[in-house]
Scaffold this active site. Sequence first.
Site, short mmCIF file in Angstrom:
data_model
loop_
_atom_site.label_atom_id
_atom_site.label_comp_id
_atom_site.label_asym_id
_atom_site.label_seq_id
_atom_site.Cartn_x
_atom_site.Cartn_y
_atom_site.Cartn_z
CB SER A 103 -1.04 -0.04 1.27
OG SER A 103 -1.90 0.92 1.22
CG ASP A 117 -7.39 -2.56 -2.85
OD1 ASP A 117 -7.71 -1.53 -2.29
OD2 ASP A 117 -6.17 -2.62 -2.80
CG HIS A 166 -5.89 -2.26 0.70
ND1 HIS A 166 -5.32 -1.83 -0.31
CD2 HIS A 166 -5.37 -1.61 2.05
CE1 HIS A 166 -4.10 -1.11 0.18
NE2 HIS A 166 -4.23 -1.10 1.41
#
Length: 312
Positions: free
Chosen positions: A159, A251, A281
């Site tokens: 991320s 996501d 996610h």
Amino acid sequence: MTIINLPALKAETEALLARFAAEPAGPELDPYQALLLDREELPDPELAGVCDPNTRPKDLTIGGRLQARIYHPATDEPRPVLLWLHGGGFIGGDLRDIECATSGIAAAGNVIVVSLNYRLAPEHPYPAGLHDVRDTLDWIRDHQAELNGDGRIAVGGQSAGAALAAGACLLARDEGRPLPDRQILCYPSLDVDRDTESYRLFDGTFLSIAPGGWSSAQYFPVGEFPATAIPLRAETLKGLPPALILAAGRDPLRDDARNYAARLEADDVPVRLVEYADTMHAFLNFPAVLSAGRHAIELIASDLREAFQAPV
């Protein structure tokens, strides 16, 4: 693109999302107070898993200020070093959150993993974290003997950490610095205020990337964003290291991964894109309950073994 569509992925994701939704709401706090409390929360091993017993974790301080944890595989032979960067929206997260993944990659990939706690916003907005990654890559190069490294270096993350990994590769290329040998980007956050299909379909599914969010305002610079902050807007991706990119099918950031892979391929950078269908996610944070996380640890390890020709 390779789609991983294991039978349990959808049910596991829905069960975890339902578990989070059922948790009682905490007290109403301003965003910064809530952030400080969140930073103190330790990961739940029932969700996050535990450190792989086949590694030898060791804590150290890099450059006199940055906390890191090193995981060595079982071999005493010099091995490549992987610098790994946790997620957390540039404002949160900790190396403790992902110990199952980082230690598992070290053990199964036969690589040395350096898991870094880079500086976070709002105390340290862009480019502090990016510079921490740059400086740590330099530190790794200068301490190969101490680490038992063999001179080869990869960088990866999840991320926001993946954004820092990608940004560090761009920074190294543009400054004429040594490039990592490989980059691994897991559900990367590579743009801001975007209107993508995955944003329209999945925003709010564990993660929200809606424009004007508090966390984004704490990290990103005011005015025009540099490409090292939002790599998808780089003029060119030519000359970057080969990449493994992992995406989650459920996501809001899914299309960041897809679009960056397409950009890399168009600019003649070798890239492999793997997407986990129906998966949320941050699945690498929850490998004890999400088989996508366990599968991804093995996939990353296999990719590194192949890239660095390590024995199984």
